[in-house]
Design a protein around this motif. Structure first.
Motif, short mmCIF file in Angstrom:
data_model
loop_
_atom_site.label_atom_id
_atom_site.label_comp_id
_atom_site.label_asym_id
_atom_site.label_seq_id
_atom_site.Cartn_x
_atom_site.Cartn_y
_atom_site.Cartn_z
N GLN A 218 -3.59 -8.89 3.94
CA GLN A 218 -5.54 -8.77 4.23
C GLN A 218 -5.56 -8.18 3.08
O GLN A 218 -5.14 -7.18 2.49
CB GLN A 218 -5.78 -8.56 5.40
N SER A 219 -6.71 -8.67 2.06
CA SER A 219 -7.27 -7.86 1.47
C SER A 219 -7.67 -6.83 1.02
O SER A 219 -7.60 -5.67 0.36
CB SER A 219 -8.82 -9.54 0.72
N GLU A 220 -8.05 -5.98 2.25
CA GLU A 220 -8.33 -4.85 2.87
C GLU A 220 -7.27 -3.81 2.53
O GLU A 220 -7.22 -2.33 3.07
CB GLU A 220 -9.20 -4.44 4.39
N VAL A 221 -6.11 -4.13 3.08
CA VAL A 221 -4.96 -3.61 3.87
C VAL A 221 -3.80 -2.84 1.98
O VAL A 221 -3.43 -3.82 1.33
CB VAL A 221 -4.32 -4.15 4.76
N ALA A 222 -3.93 -1.64 1.54
CA ALA A 222 -2.54 -1.35 1.51
C ALA A 222 -1.37 -0.55 1.74
O ALA A 222 -1.82 0.01 2.92
CB ALA A 222 -3.25 -0.30 0.26
N PRO A 223 -0.34 -0.66 1.40
CA PRO A 223 0.93 0.11 1.88
C PRO A 223 -0.04 1.96 1.68
O PRO A 223 -0.01 2.52 0.34
CB PRO A 223 1.77 0.00 1.59
N ILE A 224 0.60 2.99 2.75
CA ILE A 224 0.52 4.38 2.35
C ILE A 224 1.57 4.89 2.91
O ILE A 224 2.14 4.85 3.88
CB ILE A 224 -0.69 4.42 3.37
N GLY A 225 1.68 6.40 1.97
CA GLY A 225 3.22 6.82 2.16
C GLY A 225 2.37 8.35 3.25
O GLY A 225 1.58 8.79 3.50
N LEU A 226 4.36 8.78 3.11
CA LEU A 226 4.02 10.51 3.73
C LEU A 226 2.52 10.90 3.32
O LEU A 226 1.99 12.18 3.87
CB LEU A 226 5.42 10.63 4.31
N GLY A 227 2.82 10.96 1.74
CA GLY A 227 1.71 12.27 1.44
C GLY A 227 0.68 12.31 1.71
O GLY A 227 -0.32 12.65 2.00
N ALA A 228 0.58 11.13 2.02
CA ALA A 228 -1.44 10.51 2.23
C ALA A 228 -1.85 10.63 3.15
O ALA A 228 -2.35 11.20 4.22
CB ALA A 228 -1.92 9.35 1.70
N ARG A 229 -0.61 10.20 3.94
CA ARG A 229 -0.31 10.31 5.79
C ARG A 229 -0.71 12.34 5.65
O ARG A 229 -1.37 12.40 6.78
CB ARG A 229 0.93 10.08 6.37
N ASN A 230 0.25 12.56 5.40
CA ASN A 230 -0.23 14.39 5.47
C ASN A 230 -1.58 14.58 5.12
O ASN A 230 -2.86 15.54 5.50
CB ASN A 230 0.49 14.82 4.51
N SER A 231 -1.74 14.59 3.90
CA SER A 231 -3.85 14.70 3.47
C SER A 231 -5.23 14.22 4.26
O SER A 231 -5.41 14.77 4.85
CB SER A 231 -3.79 14.44 1.58
N LEU A 232 -4.55 13.01 5.16
CA LEU A 232 -5.48 12.82 6.06
C LEU A 232 -5.53 13.81 7.38
O LEU A 232 -6.23 13.81 7.41
CB LEU A 232 -5.46 11.61 5.83
N ARG A 233 -3.90 13.75 7.34
CA ARG A 233 -4.57 14.75 8.81
C ARG A 233 -4.98 15.82 8.35
O ARG A 233 -5.50 16.26 9.22
CB ARG A 233 -2.59 14.22 9.57
N LEU A 234 -4.20 16.92 7.26
CA LEU A 234 -4.76 17.57 7.25
C LEU A 234 -6.45 17.71 6.95
O LEU A 234 -7.23 18.80 7.53
CB LEU A 234 -4.81 18.54 5.83
#
Length: 377
Positions: A218-234
Protein backbone atom coordinates in the motif's frame (compact mmCIF):
# COMPACT_ATOMS: atom_id res chain seq x y z
CA UNK A 1 25.07 -13.31 16.43
CA UNK A 2 24.00 -14.71 19.79
CA UNK A 3 21.90 -13.56 22.69
CA UNK A 4 23.46 -12.63 26.03
CA UNK A 5 22.98 -16.14 27.42
CA UNK A 6 24.86 -17.61 24.42
CA UNK A 7 21.68 -19.00 22.92
CA UNK A 8 21.35 -18.37 19.17
CA UNK A 9 19.12 -15.39 18.43
CA UNK A 10 15.57 -16.34 17.55
CA UNK A 11 13.88 -15.18 14.35
CA UNK A 12 10.37 -13.80 13.97
CA UNK A 13 8.28 -15.05 11.02
CA UNK A 14 9.28 -11.84 9.16
CA UNK A 15 13.06 -12.34 9.46
CA UNK A 16 13.57 -13.13 5.75
CA UNK A 17 11.41 -10.15 4.77
CA UNK A 18 13.48 -7.80 6.96
CA UNK A 19 16.62 -9.03 5.17
CA UNK A 20 15.02 -8.51 1.75
CA UNK A 21 14.10 -4.97 2.79
CA UNK A 22 17.72 -4.20 3.73
CA UNK A 23 17.13 -3.87 7.47
CA UNK A 24 20.03 -3.46 9.88
CA UNK A 25 19.42 -6.28 12.35
CA UNK A 26 20.35 -6.16 16.04
CA UNK A 27 19.94 -8.43 19.06
CA UNK A 28 16.85 -7.46 21.06
CA UNK A 29 15.00 -9.53 23.70
CA UNK A 30 16.70 -12.68 22.42
CA UNK A 31 15.64 -12.06 18.81
CA UNK A 32 17.33 -10.73 15.70
CA UNK A 33 15.23 -7.61 15.08
CA UNK A 34 15.32 -4.71 12.57
CA UNK A 35 16.58 -1.50 14.20
CA UNK A 36 16.20 0.50 10.98
CA UNK A 37 15.79 0.19 7.21
CA UNK A 38 17.77 2.00 4.50
CA UNK A 39 15.68 5.21 4.70
CA UNK A 40 16.93 5.68 8.29
CA UNK A 41 15.46 6.34 11.71
CA UNK A 42 14.51 10.00 11.20
CA UNK A 43 12.64 9.32 7.94
CA UNK A 44 10.90 6.27 9.47
CA UNK A 45 9.80 8.29 12.50
CA UNK A 46 8.41 11.19 10.45
CA UNK A 47 6.71 8.81 7.99
CA UNK A 48 4.82 7.15 10.87
CA UNK A 49 3.69 10.58 12.14
CA UNK A 50 2.31 11.59 8.72
CA UNK A 51 1.25 8.33 7.00
CA UNK A 52 1.51 4.71 8.22
CA UNK A 53 4.37 2.62 9.54
CA UNK A 54 4.51 -1.19 9.80
CA UNK A 55 6.34 -2.66 12.80
CA UNK A 56 7.21 -6.30 13.46
CA UNK A 57 6.55 -6.82 17.17
CA UNK A 58 6.38 -10.61 17.02
CA UNK A 59 9.04 -10.86 19.76
CA UNK A 60 6.31 -9.86 22.24
CA UNK A 61 4.67 -12.61 24.29
CA UNK A 62 1.05 -13.51 23.56
CA UNK A 63 -1.03 -15.73 25.85
CA UNK A 64 -4.60 -16.62 26.74
CA UNK A 65 -6.13 -17.02 30.19
CA UNK A 66 -9.21 -19.21 30.00
CA UNK A 67 -11.80 -20.30 32.55
CA UNK A 68 -14.66 -18.84 34.56
CA UNK A 69 -12.24 -17.60 37.24
CA UNK A 70 -9.65 -16.07 34.88
CA UNK A 71 -10.52 -12.39 35.42
CA UNK A 72 -10.66 -12.66 39.22
CA UNK A 73 -7.42 -14.66 39.18
CA UNK A 74 -5.52 -12.15 37.00
CA UNK A 75 -6.75 -9.36 39.28
CA UNK A 76 -4.78 -10.93 42.17
CA UNK A 77 -1.53 -10.21 40.25
CA UNK A 78 -2.17 -6.56 39.29
CA UNK A 79 -3.53 -3.33 40.87
CA UNK A 80 -5.98 -3.12 37.95
CA UNK A 81 -9.72 -3.68 37.42
CA UNK A 82 -9.92 -6.85 35.34
CA UNK A 83 -13.35 -8.13 36.37
CA UNK A 84 -15.38 -5.12 35.18
CA UNK A 85 -13.70 -4.82 31.77
CA UNK A 86 -16.27 -5.02 28.96
CA UNK A 87 -16.08 -7.61 26.17
CA UNK A 88 -13.50 -6.69 23.49
CA UNK A 89 -12.26 -3.81 25.67
CA UNK A 90 -8.50 -3.50 26.24
CA UNK A 91 -6.64 -2.22 29.29
CA UNK A 92 -3.06 -1.49 30.40
CA UNK A 93 -1.83 -3.52 33.36
CA UNK A 94 1.16 -3.92 35.66
CA UNK A 95 2.43 -7.22 37.07
CA UNK A 96 3.88 -6.46 40.52
CA UNK A 97 6.24 -8.26 42.88
CA UNK A 98 5.72 -8.50 46.64
CA UNK A 99 7.56 -5.19 47.16
CA UNK A 100 5.24 -3.37 44.74
CA UNK A 101 7.98 -3.29 42.07
CA UNK A 102 6.98 -3.72 38.42
CA UNK A 103 7.77 -7.16 36.97
CA UNK A 104 6.37 -6.09 33.60
CA UNK A 105 3.75 -3.88 32.00
CA UNK A 106 1.26 -5.49 29.65
CA UNK A 107 -1.94 -5.11 27.65
CA UNK A 108 -4.96 -7.37 28.05
CA UNK A 109 -8.34 -7.74 26.35
CA UNK A 110 -11.51 -9.38 27.61
CA UNK A 111 -12.52 -11.42 24.55
CA UNK A 112 -15.60 -12.88 26.26
CA UNK A 113 -14.46 -16.51 26.32
CA UNK A 114 -10.88 -15.71 27.36
CA UNK A 115 -8.43 -12.96 28.32
CA UNK A 116 -5.87 -12.18 25.60
CA UNK A 117 -2.64 -10.87 27.13
CA UNK A 118 0.41 -9.28 25.45
CA UNK A 119 3.63 -8.98 27.48
CA UNK A 120 7.10 -7.61 26.72
CA UNK A 121 9.47 -9.78 24.72
CA UNK A 122 12.37 -9.70 27.18
CA UNK A 123 10.06 -10.64 30.08
CA UNK A 124 7.75 -13.16 28.43
CA UNK A 125 9.25 -16.41 29.73
CA UNK A 126 9.44 -15.07 33.29
CA UNK A 127 5.95 -13.55 33.02
CA UNK A 128 4.35 -16.78 31.79
CA UNK A 129 6.12 -18.76 34.54
CA UNK A 130 5.00 -16.21 37.15
CA UNK A 131 1.38 -16.24 35.97
CA UNK A 132 1.35 -20.04 35.77
CA UNK A 133 2.80 -20.40 39.27
CA UNK A 134 0.47 -17.85 40.89
CA UNK A 135 -2.87 -18.53 39.16
CA UNK A 136 -2.37 -21.63 36.98
CA UNK A 137 -4.56 -23.65 39.35
CA UNK A 138 -7.45 -21.17 38.87
CA UNK A 139 -7.45 -20.85 35.07
CA UNK A 140 -5.74 -22.24 31.98
CA UNK A 141 -2.59 -20.32 30.99
CA UNK A 142 -2.04 -20.87 27.27
CA UNK A 143 1.07 -19.35 25.59
CA UNK A 144 0.70 -18.56 21.86
CA UNK A 145 4.22 -19.02 20.43
CA UNK A 146 2.84 -19.58 16.92
CA UNK A 147 1.21 -16.15 16.68
CA UNK A 148 3.04 -13.23 15.07
CA UNK A 149 2.22 -9.62 15.99
CA UNK A 150 2.26 -6.68 13.56
CA UNK A 151 1.63 -3.04 14.45
CA UNK A 152 0.33 -0.63 11.81
CA UNK A 153 0.62 2.90 13.20
CA UNK A 154 -0.04 6.40 11.94
CA UNK A 155 -2.87 8.69 10.79
CA UNK A 156 -3.40 6.71 7.56
CA UNK A 157 -3.33 3.27 9.26
CA UNK A 158 -7.13 3.04 9.36
CA UNK A 159 -7.47 3.90 5.65
CA UNK A 160 -4.96 1.19 4.74
CA UNK A 161 -6.32 -1.54 7.00
CA UNK A 162 -9.97 -0.88 6.13
CA UNK A 163 -9.03 -1.34 2.47
CA UNK A 164 -7.96 -4.93 3.25
CA UNK A 165 -10.20 -5.93 6.16
CA UNK A 166 -13.79 -4.72 6.38
CA UNK A 167 -15.06 -3.61 9.77
CA UNK A 168 -11.79 -2.51 11.39
CA UNK A 169 -12.70 1.16 11.14
CA UNK A 170 -15.51 0.51 13.65
CA UNK A 171 -12.95 -0.13 16.39
CA UNK A 172 -12.05 2.74 18.71
CA UNK A 173 -8.94 3.19 20.86
CA UNK A 174 -8.39 0.28 23.30
CA UNK A 175 -11.00 -2.04 21.76
CA UNK A 176 -10.50 -5.18 19.69
CA UNK A 177 -12.26 -7.76 17.55
CA UNK A 178 -11.98 -11.01 15.61
CA UNK A 179 -11.38 -10.60 11.87
CA UNK A 180 -10.43 -12.79 8.91
CA UNK A 181 -7.89 -12.11 6.17
CA UNK A 182 -7.52 -14.64 3.34
CA UNK A 183 -8.51 -17.49 5.62
CA UNK A 184 -6.26 -16.42 8.51
CA UNK A 185 -8.04 -15.73 11.82
CA UNK A 186 -6.83 -12.36 13.16
CA UNK A 187 -7.38 -10.59 16.44
CA UNK A 188 -6.97 -6.83 15.98
CA UNK A 189 -6.89 -4.10 18.63
CA UNK A 190 -6.93 -0.36 17.95
CA UNK A 191 -3.88 0.44 20.05
CA UNK A 192 -0.13 0.82 19.82
CA UNK A 193 3.07 2.27 21.23
CA UNK A 194 3.57 5.41 19.12
CA UNK A 195 0.95 7.93 20.31
CA UNK A 196 -0.66 7.72 16.87
CA UNK A 197 -3.89 6.07 15.82
CA UNK A 198 -3.17 2.52 14.77
CA UNK A 199 -3.68 -1.20 15.18
CA UNK A 200 -1.94 -4.28 16.57
CA UNK A 201 -2.69 -7.42 14.59
CA UNK A 202 -2.23 -10.91 16.05
CA UNK A 203 -1.86 -13.25 13.08
CA UNK A 204 -0.87 -16.94 12.78
CA UNK A 205 2.86 -17.15 11.98
CA UNK A 206 2.09 -18.85 8.66
CA UNK A 207 0.15 -15.82 7.41
CA UNK A 208 2.38 -13.08 8.81
CA UNK A 209 4.70 -12.54 5.85
CA UNK A 210 1.88 -12.46 3.28
CA UNK A 211 -0.03 -9.94 5.42
CA UNK A 212 3.08 -7.80 5.94
CA UNK A 213 3.86 -7.78 2.21
CA UNK A 214 0.26 -6.86 1.37
CA UNK A 215 0.39 -3.97 3.85
CA UNK A 216 3.78 -2.78 2.54
CA UNK A 217 2.39 -2.82 -1.01
CA UNK A 218 0.00 0.00 0.00
CA UNK A 219 1.40 3.39 -1.00
CA UNK A 220 0.96 4.88 2.49
CA UNK A 221 2.96 2.19 4.33
CA UNK A 222 6.70 1.95 5.03
CA UNK A 223 8.58 -0.59 7.21
CA UNK A 224 9.70 0.86 10.55
CA UNK A 225 12.39 -0.48 12.89
CA UNK A 226 13.01 -0.53 16.63
CA UNK A 227 14.91 2.76 16.54
CA UNK A 228 11.91 4.81 15.41
CA UNK A 229 9.62 2.73 17.63
CA UNK A 230 11.68 3.99 20.57
CA UNK A 231 11.68 7.65 19.50
CA UNK A 232 7.93 7.57 18.78
CA UNK A 233 7.03 6.05 22.16
CA UNK A 234 9.28 8.53 23.98
CA UNK A 235 7.59 11.50 22.27
CA UNK A 236 4.28 9.97 23.42
CA UNK A 237 5.62 9.84 27.00
CA UNK A 238 5.26 6.05 27.17
CA UNK A 239 7.47 3.97 29.47
CA UNK A 240 9.97 1.41 28.18
CA UNK A 241 10.24 -1.60 30.48
CA UNK A 242 13.82 -2.01 31.71
CA UNK A 243 14.54 1.72 31.30
CA UNK A 244 11.71 3.79 32.80
CA UNK A 245 10.09 1.07 34.92
CA UNK A 246 11.49 -2.11 36.44
CA UNK A 247 11.37 -4.29 39.56
CA UNK A 248 12.80 -1.44 41.68
CA UNK A 249 10.07 1.09 40.72
CA UNK A 250 6.50 1.12 41.99
CA UNK A 251 3.54 2.34 39.91
CA UNK A 252 3.27 5.46 42.10
CA UNK A 253 6.96 6.38 41.73
CA UNK A 254 6.53 5.79 37.98
CA UNK A 255 3.56 8.23 37.85
CA UNK A 256 1.28 5.42 36.65
CA UNK A 257 -1.44 6.08 39.25
CA UNK A 258 -3.93 6.44 36.35
CA UNK A 259 -3.48 2.70 35.65
CA UNK A 260 -4.85 1.79 39.12
CA UNK A 261 -8.64 1.99 38.87
CA UNK A 262 -10.67 3.32 41.80
CA UNK A 263 -12.19 -0.08 42.65
CA UNK A 264 -8.69 -1.41 43.51
CA UNK A 265 -7.75 1.46 45.83
CA UNK A 266 -10.79 3.05 47.42
CA UNK A 267 -11.94 1.02 50.40
CA UNK A 268 -14.30 -1.45 48.69
CA UNK A 269 -14.20 -5.25 48.72
CA UNK A 270 -11.66 -5.32 45.87
CA UNK A 271 -9.22 -2.78 47.31
CA UNK A 272 -5.71 -4.24 47.45
CA UNK A 273 -5.32 -8.00 47.19
CA UNK A 274 -2.41 -7.67 44.74
CA UNK A 275 1.33 -8.21 45.39
CA UNK A 276 2.88 -5.24 47.23
CA UNK A 277 -0.56 -3.74 47.90
CA UNK A 278 0.32 -2.35 51.33
CA UNK A 279 3.31 -0.45 49.88
CA UNK A 280 1.50 0.82 46.76
CA UNK A 281 -1.65 1.91 48.61
CA UNK A 282 0.43 3.68 51.27
CA UNK A 283 2.27 5.61 48.53
CA UNK A 284 -1.04 6.54 46.88
CA UNK A 285 -2.42 7.85 50.17
CA UNK A 286 0.77 9.61 51.27
CA UNK A 287 2.61 10.78 48.13
CA UNK A 288 4.70 13.18 50.25
CA UNK A 289 6.60 10.11 51.50
CA UNK A 290 7.93 9.21 48.02
CA UNK A 291 11.70 9.34 47.57
CA UNK A 292 11.53 9.88 43.78
CA UNK A 293 9.08 10.49 40.98
CA UNK A 294 9.12 10.00 37.21
CA UNK A 295 8.89 13.23 35.17
CA UNK A 296 9.21 14.49 31.62
CA UNK A 297 12.10 16.83 30.78
CA UNK A 298 12.69 19.19 27.88
CA UNK A 299 16.25 20.40 27.24
CA UNK A 300 16.66 24.17 26.88
CA UNK A 301 19.69 23.73 24.59
CA UNK A 302 19.93 21.52 21.51
CA UNK A 303 22.24 18.99 23.15
CA UNK A 304 20.88 15.41 23.18
CA UNK A 305 20.66 14.04 26.72
CA UNK A 306 20.68 10.25 26.95
CA UNK A 307 20.27 7.69 29.70
CA UNK A 308 21.80 7.24 32.29
CA UNK A 309 22.85 10.91 32.57
CA UNK A 310 22.95 12.25 36.13
CA UNK A 311 20.68 15.16 37.09
CA UNK A 312 21.79 17.96 39.42
CA UNK A 313 20.19 21.01 41.02
CA UNK A 314 21.51 24.59 40.87
CA UNK A 315 23.99 23.76 43.65
CA UNK A 316 25.46 20.75 41.85
CA UNK A 317 23.79 18.20 44.13
CA UNK A 318 22.70 14.86 42.64
CA UNK A 319 18.87 14.77 42.47
CA UNK A 320 18.11 12.00 39.96
CA UNK A 321 18.92 10.46 36.60
CA UNK A 322 17.67 10.14 33.02
CA UNK A 323 16.03 6.81 32.12
CA UNK A 324 15.23 7.54 28.41
CA UNK A 325 16.41 10.47 26.34
CA UNK A 326 16.97 11.55 22.73
CA UNK A 327 16.56 14.38 20.24
CA UNK A 328 12.84 14.42 19.37
CA UNK A 329 12.52 14.18 15.56
CA UNK A 330 9.10 15.89 15.68
CA UNK A 331 10.06 18.78 18.00
CA UNK A 332 13.74 19.00 17.02
CA UNK A 333 14.46 19.40 20.74
CA UNK A 334 15.95 16.95 23.24
CA UNK A 335 13.36 15.24 25.47
CA UNK A 336 13.74 12.74 28.29
CA UNK A 337 12.02 10.74 30.99
CA UNK A 338 13.74 10.78 34.38
CA UNK A 339 13.41 10.06 38.07
CA UNK A 340 13.95 13.04 40.39
CA UNK A 341 13.55 13.79 44.07
CA UNK A 342 9.93 14.93 44.59
CA UNK A 343 11.00 18.52 45.44
CA UNK A 344 12.11 18.86 41.79
CA UNK A 345 9.05 17.24 40.14
CA UNK A 346 6.86 20.34 39.76
CA UNK A 347 6.21 21.57 36.21
CA UNK A 348 8.73 24.15 34.90
CA UNK A 349 11.34 23.32 37.57
CA UNK A 350 14.78 23.90 36.04
CA UNK A 351 17.46 21.27 36.64
CA UNK A 352 20.68 20.22 34.91
CA UNK A 353 21.70 17.04 33.10
CA UNK A 354 25.40 16.27 33.12
CA UNK A 355 26.56 15.50 29.56
CA UNK A 356 30.30 14.81 29.20
CA UNK A 357 30.93 16.75 32.40
CA UNK A 358 28.95 19.83 31.35
CA UNK A 359 25.53 20.88 32.73
CA UNK A 360 22.69 21.04 30.18
CA UNK A 361 19.68 23.05 31.46
CA UNK A 362 16.37 21.16 31.34
CA UNK A 363 12.90 21.93 32.63
CA UNK A 364 10.24 19.58 33.97
CA UNK A 365 7.40 19.37 31.47
CA UNK A 366 4.12 17.51 31.03
CA UNK A 367 3.96 14.41 28.87
CA UNK A 368 3.19 13.47 26.17
CA UNK A 369 5.82 15.70 24.55
CA UNK A 370 3.92 15.41 21.23
CA UNK A 371 0.08 15.34 21.41
CA UNK A 372 -1.41 11.87 20.91
CA UNK A 373 -3.83 11.09 18.07
CA UNK A 374 -5.76 8.12 19.49
CA UNK A 375 -9.14 7.56 17.82
CA UNK A 376 -11.81 7.56 20.52
CA UNK A 377 -14.85 7.74 18.22
Amino acid sequence: MTAADNQPLRHTPLFALHQQLGARMVAFAGYSMPVQYPQGLMAEHLHTRKAAGLFDVSHMGQLLLRGADAAAALETLMPVDVQDLGVHKQRYGLLLNDQGGILDDLMFVNRGDDLFVIVNGACKQADIAHIQARIGQRCEVIPLPDQALLALQGPQAVTVLARLISGVSQLVFMTGGHFDWQGHALYITRSGYTGEDGFEISVPAGGAEALAQTLLAQSEVAPIGLGARNSLRLEAGLCLYGNDIDTTTTPVEAALNWAIQKVRRSGGAREGGFPGASIVLEQLQNPQQLQRKRVGLLALERIPVREPAVLENMDGQHIGHITSGLLSPTLNQPVALAYVQPDYAALDTEIFAMVRGKPVPMKVTATPFVPTNYYRG
